[in-house]
Design a protein around this motif. Structure first.
Motif, short mmCIF file in Angstrom:
data_model
loop_
_atom_site.label_atom_id
_atom_site.label_comp_id
_atom_site.label_asym_id
_atom_site.label_seq_id
_atom_site.Cartn_x
_atom_site.Cartn_y
_atom_site.Cartn_z
N UNK A 142 -5.18 -9.64 -5.28
CA UNK A 142 -4.99 -10.17 -6.63
C UNK A 142 -4.87 -11.70 -6.59
N UNK A 143 -4.11 -12.23 -5.66
CA UNK A 143 -3.96 -13.68 -5.53
C UNK A 143 -5.23 -14.32 -4.99
N UNK A 193 -6.82 2.47 -3.10
CA UNK A 193 -6.72 1.03 -3.32
C UNK A 193 -6.57 0.71 -4.81
N UNK A 194 -7.30 1.45 -5.66
CA UNK A 194 -7.15 1.26 -7.09
C UNK A 194 -5.77 1.63 -7.59
N UNK A 195 -5.18 2.67 -7.00
CA UNK A 195 -3.83 3.08 -7.40
C UNK A 195 -2.81 1.99 -7.09
N UNK A 242 0.93 -2.37 -0.27
CA UNK A 242 1.29 -3.15 -1.45
C UNK A 242 1.02 -4.63 -1.23
N UNK A 243 1.34 -5.12 -0.04
CA UNK A 243 1.07 -6.53 0.27
C UNK A 243 -0.43 -6.83 0.24
N UNK A 285 0.89 -2.63 -8.62
CA UNK A 285 1.39 -4.00 -8.63
C UNK A 285 1.21 -4.66 -9.99
N UNK A 286 0.34 -4.11 -10.83
CA UNK A 286 0.15 -4.66 -12.18
C UNK A 286 1.12 -4.09 -13.19
N UNK A 287 2.01 -3.22 -12.74
CA UNK A 287 3.08 -2.76 -13.60
C UNK A 287 2.94 -1.35 -14.11
N UNK A 288 1.93 -0.60 -13.68
CA UNK A 288 1.79 0.78 -14.13
C UNK A 288 2.87 1.65 -13.49
#
Length: 355
Positions: free
Chosen positions: A224-225, A91-93, A217-218, A98-101
């Motif tokens: 995040x939202x 989940x952390x990955x 991913x969703x 999604x944060x751009x890594x």
């Protein structure tokens, strides 16, 4: 105010373009180690029995299979428990994704395994174990309470992955606070993927190569939202995502952050070195530069203002003082024509005298 599920799904599909296979591969490995390995070991355990008794493939003895399954599960289950915290790191990955890594080739596996077996491994293990136990106990009562508890703890993996200093208990409590009043929204979000799950079944899991990375991913985007909305509406605050130790450190800094530094003793000279007295600064008398006396300057005389004299008015010359005195009024003056033009004027008195 519900989140825009359609927009979140669209963003998820855009993010996984060109990365579907590598994302599916890490999901498959984690899923295999956290659950599938138990079933595989149970069937591997039964292979010798099937070889010796091929008739049991069609006419199977329930007692023998239950025994063999329990033996296989005992070994595979131990490995499952050991690898359970991989789900939290996975989940952390996806949060980092999604944060751009941008992960290099194999970077996802390095990230997941490195962040699983770290100093917080025990907290991750207790989180997964206790959530499974509590959900199972609620399901024993009735299926509905088990479903409700599942959505109460919907974000536990993301919360612990995003805040590794938190304990398992703090993680569960925060997930309950985040999902309070939004469990129906989360249920509808999961239900919106029902056709994708059916597609996986119809294609004998081939479609899962795309579906599982897309859903994972969703879900990360939804967390995040979800978090951003809670902070914006006031349902959550920044301190909710701090552990108890972090909150205590923050409170200490707020109360004593400006306190004076503790006394530090002077550094002692090492043993065996000769004593050196501190150098005292020498007194330096103030140096004054000689200034010669300045001769006094005589004051400049100011001009004396002359008094203003009023203009002397000349007295009018009075003619015929006697007449003025007598009449006490000025006489009228008559126009006298020039001598050369007097001939044009006739005098009545002259004519009278001639007559």
């Amino acid at each position: 105010m519900e989140l825009n599920r359609a927009l979140i799904k669209q963003q998820a599909r855009q993010l996984i373009k060109g990365k579907v296979f590598i994302l599916f591969l890490i999901i498959f490995v984690v899923g295999f180690l956290t659950g599938g390995i138990s079933g595989i070991f149970s069937y591997v355990k039964e292979i010798p029995y099937y070889i010796q008794n091929p008739d049991t493939l069609t006419n199977f003895s329930g007692n023998v299979r239950n025994y063999e399954y329990s033996g296989g599960f005992s070994f595979g289950g131990i490995l499952t428990f050991v690898f359970w915290p991989l789900a939290v790191a996975l989940a952390g990955m996806f949060l980092q994704f999604i944060r751009g890594t941008q992960f290099d080739l194999g970077g996802e596996f390095t990230y997941v395994f490195k962040n699983t077996f770290d100093k917080n491994y025990v907290q991750k293990f207790l989180l997964k174990l206790l959530v499974a136990i509590f959900t199972g106990l609620w399901c024993i009562l009735f299926i509905i309470p088990g479903i409700v508890y599942h959505y109460k703890t919907y974000f536990v993996d993301f919360i612990m992955a995003d805040n590794p200093e938190m304990t398992w208990k703090e993680t569960i409590e925060l997930s309950k606070k985040m999902t309070n009043g939004h469990k129906g929204e989360l249920f509808v979000f999961d239900l919106s993927f029902i056709l994708w799950y059916m597609l996986v079944g119809f294609t004998f899991f081939i479609a899962g190569i795309y579906v599982y990375p897309y859903i994972a991913t969703a879900q990360a985007l939804y967390y995040e939202n979800f978090k951003a909305r809670g902070l914006q509406t006031g349902e959550l605050n920044e301190t909710d995502f701090l552990s108890a130790s972090q909150k205590a450190a923050q409170a200490y800094n707020n109360n004593f952050g400006n306190a004076q530094q503790p006394y530090q003793a002077p550094v002692q000279q090492p043993m065996g070195q000769p004593y050196q007295a501190p150098v005292q600064p020498q007194y330096q008398p103030p140096q004054e530069q000689y200034q010669p006396p300045v001769a006094p300057v005589a004051p400049v005389a100011q001009p004396v203002e002359q008094p203003i004299e009023a203009p002397v008015q000349e007295a009018p010359v009075v003619e015929n003082v006697d007449n003025v005195a007598e009449d006490e009024a000025p006489q009228e003056s008559f126009y006298t024509p020039p001598a050369d033009v007097q001939q044009y004027f006739s005098s009545d008195n002259t004519e009278d005298n001639q007559q």
